[in-house]
Write an enzyme that holds these catalytic residues in place. Structure first.
Site, mmCIF file in Angstrom:
data_model
loop_
_atom_site.group_PDB
_atom_site.id
_atom_site.type_symbol
_atom_site.label_atom_id
_atom_site.label_comp_id
_atom_site.label_asym_id
_atom_site.label_seq_id
_atom_site.Cartn_x
_atom_site.Cartn_y
_atom_site.Cartn_z
ATOM 1 N N HIS A 13 11.377 -4.061 0.026
ATOM 2 C CA HIS A 13 9.936 -4.379 0.158
ATOM 3 C C HIS A 13 9.320 -4.392 -1.239
ATOM 4 O O HIS A 13 9.074 -3.352 -1.843
ATOM 5 C CB HIS A 13 9.230 -3.327 1.026
ATOM 6 C CG HIS A 13 7.787 -3.647 1.292
ATOM 7 N ND1 HIS A 13 7.230 -3.584 2.544
ATOM 8 C CD2 HIS A 13 6.782 -4.038 0.468
ATOM 9 C CE1 HIS A 13 5.947 -3.911 2.486
ATOM 10 N NE2 HIS A 13 5.652 -4.191 1.220
ATOM 11 N N HIS A 15 6.512 -6.537 -4.045
ATOM 12 C CA HIS A 15 5.524 -7.557 -4.407
ATOM 13 C C HIS A 15 5.771 -7.982 -5.845
ATOM 14 O O HIS A 15 5.637 -7.174 -6.760
ATOM 15 C CB HIS A 15 4.102 -6.998 -4.260
ATOM 16 C CG HIS A 15 3.791 -6.576 -2.864
ATOM 17 N ND1 HIS A 15 3.243 -7.426 -1.939
ATOM 18 C CD2 HIS A 15 3.975 -5.396 -2.220
ATOM 19 C CE1 HIS A 15 3.094 -6.797 -0.780
ATOM 20 N NE2 HIS A 15 3.540 -5.558 -0.929
ATOM 21 N N LYS A 99 6.929 -11.783 7.610
ATOM 22 C CA LYS A 99 6.065 -10.613 7.477
ATOM 23 C C LYS A 99 4.815 -10.739 8.335
ATOM 24 O O LYS A 99 4.100 -11.747 8.268
ATOM 25 C CB LYS A 99 5.660 -10.462 5.999
ATOM 26 C CG LYS A 99 4.751 -9.274 5.688
ATOM 27 C CD LYS A 99 5.495 -7.950 5.772
ATOM 28 C CE LYS A 99 4.565 -6.755 5.680
ATOM 29 N NZ LYS A 99 4.269 -6.333 4.334
ATOM 30 N N HIS A 136 3.496 -4.793 8.779
ATOM 31 C CA HIS A 136 2.540 -3.879 8.171
ATOM 32 C C HIS A 136 1.860 -3.189 9.354
ATOM 33 O O HIS A 136 1.012 -3.785 10.026
ATOM 34 C CB HIS A 136 1.528 -4.618 7.302
ATOM 35 C CG HIS A 136 0.560 -3.686 6.630
ATOM 36 N ND1 HIS A 136 0.592 -3.426 5.281
ATOM 37 C CD2 HIS A 136 -0.418 -2.904 7.145
ATOM 38 C CE1 HIS A 136 -0.344 -2.534 4.990
ATOM 39 N NE2 HIS A 136 -0.977 -2.197 6.102
ATOM 40 N N HIS A 174 7.003 0.550 5.151
ATOM 41 C CA HIS A 174 6.323 1.691 4.508
ATOM 42 C C HIS A 174 5.748 2.697 5.516
ATOM 43 O O HIS A 174 4.536 2.863 5.595
ATOM 44 C CB HIS A 174 5.258 1.223 3.506
ATOM 45 C CG HIS A 174 4.401 0.054 3.900
ATOM 46 N ND1 HIS A 174 3.727 -0.004 5.087
ATOM 47 C CD2 HIS A 174 4.112 -1.096 3.254
ATOM 48 C CE1 HIS A 174 3.059 -1.132 5.159
ATOM 49 N NE2 HIS A 174 3.284 -1.822 4.059
ATOM 50 N N ASP A 247 7.647 -1.035 -2.038
ATOM 51 C CA ASP A 247 6.283 -1.571 -1.909
ATOM 52 C C ASP A 247 5.579 -1.568 -3.267
ATOM 53 O O ASP A 247 4.355 -1.423 -3.345
ATOM 54 C CB ASP A 247 5.459 -0.784 -0.874
ATOM 55 C CG ASP A 247 4.166 -1.499 -0.496
ATOM 56 O OD1 ASP A 247 4.082 -2.721 -0.708
ATOM 57 O OD2 ASP A 247 3.244 -0.823 0.002
HETATM 58 C C1 NCD Z 1 0.065 -4.417 -1.089
HETATM 59 C C2 NCD Z 1 -0.367 -5.457 -2.123
HETATM 60 O O1 NCD Z 1 -1.090 -5.096 -3.056
HETATM 61 O O2 NCD Z 1 0.048 -6.596 -2.010
HETATM 62 N N1 NCD Z 1 -0.766 -3.253 -1.240
HETATM 63 C C3 NCD Z 1 -0.471 -2.011 -0.817
HETATM 64 O O3 NCD Z 1 -1.325 -1.137 -0.921
HETATM 65 N N2 NCD Z 1 0.717 -1.698 -0.325
HETATM 66 C C4 NCD Z 1 -0.021 -5.002 0.270
HETATM 67 C C5 NCD Z 1 0.713 -4.183 1.288
HETATM 68 O O4 NCD Z 1 1.937 -4.081 1.267
HETATM 69 O O5 NCD Z 1 0.030 -3.614 2.147
HETATM 70 ZN ZN ZN Z 2 3.689 -4.204 0.588
#
Ligand code: NCD
Ligand code: ZN
Length: 346
Positions: A13, A15, A99, A136, A174, A247
């Protein structure tokens, strides 16, 4: 010095963002992980196989020449995602999951799903194709207390979904509560969960340690100590349904330190080291490898990695900032403080 060699881990996971921000963060992930599930919540979101292929090419273009890192792309489920979008994603060979963001739940989730029943046909094709749904798991109902949103999601959305589509593979992303851990451990086959470093190292008191701490704010938000302990126990349990997903969610410092600071913690700079610390503290370093390098690959029916990485117990100071080309910066998890484990660079 204590050291630990493990199979090269994967991040299930992540970003990566795009453009300058991606250029700043990608090397941290590539140094540690062989593969990562790349989240699709760009603006606009990655909703088609074509957009996923183009995003993947932008990731590959920023990789160091000798890197064999594999970005595993995902699609962003919307009310309009249809069976054909799923078939095209499967046929592309580049998309490894879809997702689900409930609309409004988190960063860039405005295009998310307003009513999951609209997606039934797409989900049925995913179940047939073995393409996992990553959720999520928070309701967005403003009446629900923010600390209860995960528990409510289980009752209102996830439990019915697990029953309605009994062969759909689902990753509860998460997880942050004892309720989520209990749900996964008592679920049918094909239901698993990722666990972040922050949810096993911090509790909600850490959000307010000496003042408001925007760089510890993520969604789902940190929970009470008893939940942290339950999630940590799940991580170190050896149960194959729990695996690593950082995450890591970079945001420019200016967007975090603001009147309405956004959710997301950047942890890719220590994406395996933070888990090593938590597992060592729990006396379960022997279970890190399975959590970080085996369980996720097995769930996704992908081969385990062949390479290895070595972790050393040798404290290091996390930089205050990571610079982003173009003038912004990111404040990483534990900025200015110590992490006890480091990656061996030799
Ligand atoms: C994530 C993001 O910033 O893209 N933020 C977070 O707090 N985890 C989005 C997500 O995974 O919820
Ligand atoms: Zn995330």
């Amino acid at each position: 010095m204590t050291s630990l060699a493990i199979t090269r881990p994967d991040d299930w996971h992540l970003h990566l963002r795009d453009g300058d921000l991606m250029a700043a963060v990608l090397p941290d992930t590539v140094r540690r992980f062989a593969r990562a599930i790349v989240m699709p919540n760009l603006a606009p979101p990655v909703t088609t196989a074509k957009a996923a292929a183009s995003y993947r090419n932008r990731v590959l273009a920023l990789l160091p020449a000798e890197s064999d890192f594999q970005p595993l792309m995902t699609l962003y489920l919307t009310d309009d995602t249809g069976p054909r979008d799923i078939t095209e994603a499967v046929d592309s060979g580049l998309v490894f999951a879809v997702k689900l963001y409930p609309a409004g739940a988190t960063t860039h989730s405005d295009a998310g799903v307003t009513d999951l029943s609209r997606c039934h046909d797409a989900l049925a094709v995913m179940a047939e194709a073995g393409l996992p749904l990553l959720v999520h798991g928070e309701v967005t109902d403003p009446e629900v207390d923010i600390f209860d949103r995960e528990k409510q999601f289980i009752e209102r959305i996830l439990a019915p979904l697990v029953d309605t589509l009994p062969s759909l593979k689902i990753v509860f992303e998460h997880v942050t509560t004892a309720d989520a851990v209990d749900f996964v451990t008592s679920s049918r086959a094909g239901v698993a969960a990722t666990i972040t470093p922050q949810h096993i190292l911090l509790n909600r008191n850490d959000l307010f340690e000496g003042g408001l701490r925007p760089h510890r704010f993520c969604l789902p938000v940190l929970k009470a100590e008893r939940h942290r302990q339950a999630v940590l126990e799940a991580a170190v349990s050896g149960d194959p349904r729990f695996f690593l997903g950082t995450d890591s969610a970079p945001h420019p410092k200016s967007r975090k330190e603001s009147d309405c600071g956004c959710a997301g913690i950047y942890s890719a700079h220590a994406g395996i080291e933070l888990y090593a610390e938590a597992f060592a503290d729990a006396g379960r370093l022997d279970r890190l490898e399975a959590f970080a390098s085996h369980h996720g690959a097995d769930f996704y029916d992908l081969p385990r990695n062949r390479g290895r990485v070595t972790l050393i117990e040798d404290p290091w100071r996390v930089p205050d900032r990571i610079e982003v080309p173009g003038g912004e910066s990111i404040v990483p998890f534990r900025a200015g403080r110590t992490i006890r484990w480091r990656l061996d660079r030799s």
